[in-house]
Design an enzyme around this catalytic site. Structure first.
Site, PDB file in Angstrom:
ATOM      1  N   GLY A  14      15.931  17.666  27.816  1.00  0.00           N
ATOM      2  CA  GLY A  14      15.891  17.777  29.163  1.00  0.00           C
ATOM      3  C   GLY A  14      14.631  18.223  29.669  1.00  0.00           C
ATOM      4  N   LYS A 189      23.914   7.407  13.773  1.00  0.00           N
ATOM      5  CA  LYS A 189      22.631   7.877  13.087  1.00  0.00           C
ATOM      6  C   LYS A 189      22.698   9.438  12.933  1.00  0.00           C
ATOM      7  CE  LYS A 189      20.124   9.502  16.531  1.00  0.00           C
ATOM      8  NZ  LYS A 189      19.537  10.831  16.618  1.00  0.00           N
ATOM      9  N   ASP A 242      15.458   5.258  15.275  1.00  0.00           N
ATOM     10  CA  ASP A 242      16.118   6.412  15.725  1.00  0.00           C
ATOM     11  C   ASP A 242      16.504   7.042  14.101  1.00  0.00           C
ATOM     12  OD1 ASP A 242      16.554   8.881  17.173  1.00  0.00           O
ATOM     13  OD2 ASP A 242      18.264   7.672  18.436  1.00  0.00           O
ATOM     14  N   SER A 252      14.780  17.275  13.439  1.00  0.00           N
ATOM     15  CA  SER A 252      15.903  16.810  13.519  1.00  0.00           C
ATOM     16  C   SER A 252      17.078  18.032  13.199  1.00  0.00           C
ATOM     17  CB  SER A 252      16.149  15.568  12.514  1.00  0.00           C
ATOM     18  OG  SER A 252      17.682  15.406  12.380  1.00  0.00           O
ATOM     19  N   ASN A 254      20.147  17.962  13.000  1.00  0.00           N
ATOM     20  CA  ASN A 254      21.249  17.161  12.159  1.00  0.00           C
ATOM     21  C   ASN A 254      20.664  16.975  10.812  1.00  0.00           C
ATOM     22  OD1 ASN A 254      23.299  15.743  14.074  1.00  0.00           O
ATOM     23  ND2 ASN A 254      21.414  15.165  15.179  1.00  0.00           N
TER      24      ASN A 254
END
EC number: 1.1.1.94
Length: 343
Positions: A14, A189, A242, A252, A254
């Site tokens: 954001g 993903k 992505d 990342s 994740n």
């Protein structure tokens, strides 16, 4: 003429998007629940929590009062985790017009309803929704490194409006009408990236990662096809692009989370280590529960193994071994004509 834009959510993504828009000359407000973040943006031109080293554009103004932050804007960028979206929509539905332009930036699937972010936004009564998705780490956008992303909407004019708002010398925006493919690819993903991190935590190599990314793309393709989206979308930025960046980069969350799991940490320990929302965890559970509750006959071996490692304490080595020892098949099983074989 500049647009009046409110970004809801002052996390890393954001903040990066709000700063980009301000640099583009737009009138931008950003809403954060954390008053300390708001104060640091307004008084020091920095988000001390996520980007303490980066000075933000001086046209960016932060608010902790949601109603004040929304007032006067005509474009609203929602940058909160998928599982927090329903709560945000309840807060804003009576504060802004149903004709407002909403930009959705989260990548996930709501666990209980199995809905995408744009579905939830439309069901809350907002008619004009654009999805912004692609291989985009906030850290690199803040560094103004060349980045490409997709503005997805079935309404071409809306997609192009968001394209115009965000396009800059280092931030290139493409349009795409396949909203469902963009959103489902972006959600799944993250699960594949958790698997990639687990393999890295187990000290597997480049061969493993390449195989995982390739077979992960195949799994994503089956998933979006089942839901009526276009698998061609998955060869683009919101799919392969992505997937690659999320499976390979230390930016990342994740992948970083998966690395900790591969090293032997528990779900909670890995979450604490990353200390950010890991969308792939809840997306894996959402898809796994959907597959079982709907009795869907859809082959998703990587997602199933990730779920079992995270929520059933399955040994990661065993999960990889079972993926390697699955029954023999053709690589392009769904598209290869048997008549092509020389028998």
């Amino acid at each position: 003429m500049s647009s009046k834009i409110t970004v809801i959510g002052a996390g890393s993504w954001g903040t990066a998007l709000a700063n980009l828009l301000a640099e583009n000359g737009e009138k931008v407000k950003i809403y954060a629940r954390d008053k300390a973040v708001v104060d640091s943006i307004n008084k020091q031109q920095r988000n001390h929590k996520y980007f303490p080293e980066h000075k933000l554009d001086n046209k960016l103004t932060a608010f902790s009062d949601l109603e004040a932050g929304l007032e006067g804007s005509d474009v609203f960028v929602i940058s909160v985790p998928t599982q927090a979206l329903a709560s945000v929509l309840k807060q804003i539905e009576n504060l802004i017009s149903s004709d407002s332009l909403i930009v959705s930036t989260a990548k996930g699937i709501e666990e209980k309803s199995f809905k995408t972010n744009s579905q939830m936004i439309k069901e809350a009564g907002f008619k004009n929704v654009v999805v912004l998705s692609g291989p985009t780490h906030a850290e690199e956008v803040m560094e103004q490194l060349p980045t490409a992303i997709v503005s997805a909407s079935q309404n071409k004019k809306l997609a192009e409006k968001i394209q115009d708002l965000f396009m800059s010398s280092y931030f290139r925006v493409y349009t795409n009408p396949d909203v469902k493919g963009v959103e489902l690819g972006g959600a799944l993903k993250n699960v594949i990236a958790v698997a990639s991190g687990i393999c890295d935590g187990l000290n597997f190599g480049d061969n493993t990662r390449a195989a995982l990314i390739t077979r992960g793309l195949n799994e994503m393709s089956r998933f979006v096809n089942y839901h009526g989206a276009k698998d061609l979308t998955l060869v683009g930025l919101a799919g392969m692009g992505d997937l690659v960046v999320t499976c390979t980069s230390m930016h990342s969350r994740n992948r970083r989370f998966g690395i900790e799991i591969g090293k032997g940490k528990t779900l909670m320990e890995a979450k604490e280590e990353v200390n950010q929302v890991v969308e792939g965890v809840k997306t894996a559970r959402a898809i796994y529960n959907w597959l079982n509750s709907e009795e869907v006959e859809l082959e998703m071996p990587i997602t199933r193994q990730v779920y079992q490692v995270l929520f059933e304490a399955k040994d990661p080595y065993q999960a990889v071994e079972e993926l390697m020892l699955r029954s023999k098949k053709h690589e392009m099983e769904s598209v290869v004509d048997n008549s092509l074989w020389n028998i």
